[in-house]
Design a protein around this motif. Structure first.
Motif, short mmCIF file in Angstrom:
data_model
loop_
_atom_site.label_atom_id
_atom_site.label_comp_id
_atom_site.label_asym_id
_atom_site.label_seq_id
_atom_site.Cartn_x
_atom_site.Cartn_y
_atom_site.Cartn_z
N MET A 110 98.49 -30.28 29.78
CA MET A 110 99.16 -29.14 29.19
C MET A 110 100.58 -29.07 29.72
O MET A 110 100.82 -29.40 30.87
CB MET A 110 98.42 -27.85 29.54
N PRO A 111 101.53 -28.60 28.95
CA PRO A 111 101.42 -28.28 27.54
C PRO A 111 101.39 -29.57 26.72
O PRO A 111 101.74 -30.63 27.22
CB PRO A 111 102.69 -27.48 27.25
N PRO A 112 100.99 -29.47 25.45
CA PRO A 112 101.01 -30.66 24.59
C PRO A 112 102.42 -31.25 24.52
O PRO A 112 103.41 -30.52 24.56
CB PRO A 112 100.59 -30.11 23.22
N SER A 113 102.49 -32.56 24.44
CA SER A 113 103.78 -33.23 24.37
C SER A 113 104.20 -33.42 22.91
O SER A 113 103.41 -33.19 21.99
CB SER A 113 103.69 -34.59 25.05
N ALA A 114 105.41 -33.90 22.72
CA ALA A 114 105.91 -34.17 21.36
C ALA A 114 105.06 -35.22 20.67
O ALA A 114 104.88 -35.19 19.46
CB ALA A 114 107.37 -34.61 21.42
N GLU A 115 104.49 -36.17 21.44
CA GLU A 115 103.63 -37.21 20.87
C GLU A 115 102.30 -36.65 20.37
O GLU A 115 101.61 -37.30 19.59
CB GLU A 115 103.37 -38.33 21.89
N ASP A 116 101.94 -35.46 20.84
CA ASP A 116 100.70 -34.82 20.41
C ASP A 116 100.85 -34.05 19.10
O ASP A 116 99.88 -33.49 18.59
CB ASP A 116 100.17 -33.86 21.49
N LEU A 117 102.07 -33.99 18.58
CA LEU A 117 102.36 -33.24 17.35
C LEU A 117 102.71 -34.19 16.22
O LEU A 117 103.21 -35.29 16.45
CB LEU A 117 103.55 -32.29 17.57
N ALA A 152 87.92 -28.56 12.89
CA ALA A 152 88.82 -27.40 12.88
C ALA A 152 90.10 -27.75 13.62
O ALA A 152 90.06 -28.45 14.64
CB ALA A 152 88.14 -26.19 13.52
N PHE A 153 91.20 -27.29 13.10
CA PHE A 153 92.50 -27.53 13.72
C PHE A 153 92.63 -26.77 15.03
O PHE A 153 92.25 -25.60 15.12
CB PHE A 153 93.64 -27.09 12.79
N SER A 154 93.20 -27.43 16.04
CA SER A 154 93.47 -26.76 17.31
C SER A 154 94.73 -25.91 17.21
O SER A 154 94.79 -24.81 17.75
CB SER A 154 93.65 -27.79 18.43
N GLY A 155 95.74 -26.43 16.55
CA GLY A 155 96.99 -25.69 16.39
C GLY A 155 97.76 -26.19 15.19
O GLY A 155 97.92 -27.41 15.03
N VAL A 156 98.23 -25.27 14.36
CA VAL A 156 99.06 -25.62 13.20
C VAL A 156 100.11 -24.52 13.03
O VAL A 156 99.78 -23.33 13.04
CB VAL A 156 98.23 -25.73 11.89
N TRP A 157 101.36 -24.95 12.87
CA TRP A 157 102.46 -24.03 12.64
C TRP A 157 103.09 -24.34 11.30
O TRP A 157 103.20 -25.51 10.91
CB TRP A 157 103.53 -24.19 13.73
N ASP A 158 103.53 -23.34 10.58
CA ASP A 158 104.17 -23.52 9.28
C ASP A 158 105.69 -23.65 9.45
O ASP A 158 106.47 -22.87 8.92
CB ASP A 158 103.79 -22.40 8.31
N LYS A 159 106.09 -24.66 10.23
CA LYS A 159 107.50 -24.95 10.50
C LYS A 159 107.62 -26.38 11.00
O LYS A 159 106.62 -27.03 11.30
CB LYS A 159 108.08 -23.96 11.50
N TYR A 160 108.84 -26.84 11.11
CA TYR A 160 109.09 -28.17 11.63
C TYR A 160 108.88 -28.20 13.15
O TYR A 160 109.07 -27.18 13.83
CB TYR A 160 110.50 -28.65 11.28
N GLY A 162 110.55 -29.37 15.63
CA GLY A 162 111.70 -29.01 16.46
C GLY A 162 111.87 -27.51 16.62
O GLY A 162 112.59 -27.06 17.52
N ASP A 163 111.24 -26.73 15.76
CA ASP A 163 111.34 -25.27 15.82
C ASP A 163 110.24 -24.64 16.66
O ASP A 163 110.14 -23.41 16.73
CB ASP A 163 111.30 -24.68 14.40
N ILE A 164 109.39 -25.46 17.27
CA ILE A 164 108.29 -24.94 18.08
C ILE A 164 108.68 -25.04 19.56
O ILE A 164 108.96 -26.12 20.06
CB ILE A 164 106.98 -25.73 17.82
N GLY A 165 108.70 -23.90 20.22
CA GLY A 165 109.10 -23.85 21.63
C GLY A 165 107.95 -24.20 22.56
O GLY A 165 106.78 -24.23 22.17
N THR A 166 108.30 -24.44 23.82
CA THR A 166 107.30 -24.77 24.85
C THR A 166 106.27 -23.66 24.98
O THR A 166 105.07 -23.93 25.13
CB THR A 166 107.99 -25.02 26.20
N GLY A 167 106.70 -22.42 24.91
CA GLY A 167 105.77 -21.30 25.01
C GLY A 167 104.75 -21.30 23.89
O GLY A 167 103.56 -21.01 24.11
N GLN A 168 105.18 -21.65 22.68
CA GLN A 168 104.25 -21.72 21.56
C GLN A 168 103.27 -22.88 21.73
O GLN A 168 102.11 -22.77 21.37
CB GLN A 168 105.02 -21.88 20.24
N LEU A 169 103.75 -23.99 22.28
CA LEU A 169 102.86 -25.13 22.52
C LEU A 169 101.80 -24.77 23.56
O LEU A 169 100.64 -25.13 23.42
CB LEU A 169 103.65 -26.35 22.99
N GLU A 170 102.23 -24.08 24.62
CA GLU A 170 101.28 -23.69 25.66
C GLU A 170 100.22 -22.74 25.11
O GLU A 170 99.08 -22.75 25.55
CB GLU A 170 102.01 -23.05 26.83
#
Length: 192
Positions: A110-117, A152-160, A162-170
């Motif tokens: 944790m937190p997920p890395s860019a390679e995990d997205l 089931a998805f662990s995490g999905v955001w309706d944005k690109y 680059g617009d997801i911050g570290t806090g959102q990943l955590e």
């Protein structure tokens, strides 16, 4: 004897009351059925076979939404590098018998890395090869299996991405589409 009976009765009522309280008042204990059964609008998984020896599947995630990009955490999806080991795939042999697939527990950093997205822009797709040569697959050759994937998805955001911050990943479990279901088509996989 009356004191003992009263103590048992009070204990039973307290236990039942606690069970009722925790099963009805805590929203974190259960997932809303509508959230669990609905998918992410516009995202679709498709399977196709690309090799018979070793048996390999191409998993394609398509974003059919014309305007919304989606960035997803690959963990526990068919795009995960560990996908074949997670118990996501259902295999049914020619006799209609389901092949047991053992799901491994994978520890994640944790937190997920860019390679995990992975980000799937509107109208585009992302593909990943999954080699089905694991020890749980029967050794009988040639063989045919009906294969599908579900989870089931662990995490999905309706944005690109680059617009997801570290806090959102955590806090990926707070992502807008966390826990949403996914399911693929059924494909015939031939093993030679």
């Amino acid at each position: 004897m009356n004191g003992r009976t009263a103590l048992i009765a009070v204990s039973a009522v307290t236990l039942l009351g606690a069970l009722y309280y925790f099963n009805t008042s805590s929203p974190t204990l259960t997932m809303s059925p509508s959230t669990a059964t609905e998918g992410v609008p516009g995202l679709e998984f498709k399977l196709s076979q690309i090799s018979r020896s070793p048996p390999s599947l191409l998993v394609t995630l398509k974003n059919n939404n014309p305007t919304t990009p989606f960035t997803l955490l690959k963990w526990n999806t068919p795009l995960d590098p560990q996908a074949a080991n997670l118990g996501l795939f259902t295999l049914v042999d020619e006799e209609g018998k389901e092949i047991p697939t053992e799901g491994l527990k994978v520890n994640r950093l944790m937190p997920p890395s860019a390679e995990d997205l992975v980000t799937v822009a509107p109208g585009t797709e992302e593909a990943h090869e999954v080699v089905m040569d694991k020890p749980w697959l029967p050794e009988r050759k040639p063989a045919k299996y009906k294969v599908s994937v579900k989870g089931a998805f662990s995490g999905v955001w309706d944005k690109y991405g680059g617009d997801i911050g570290t806090g959102q990943l955590e806090a990926y479990v707070d992502s807008p589409f966390h826990g949403r279901a996914f399911e693929s088509n059924v494909v015939e996989m031939r093993v030679e």
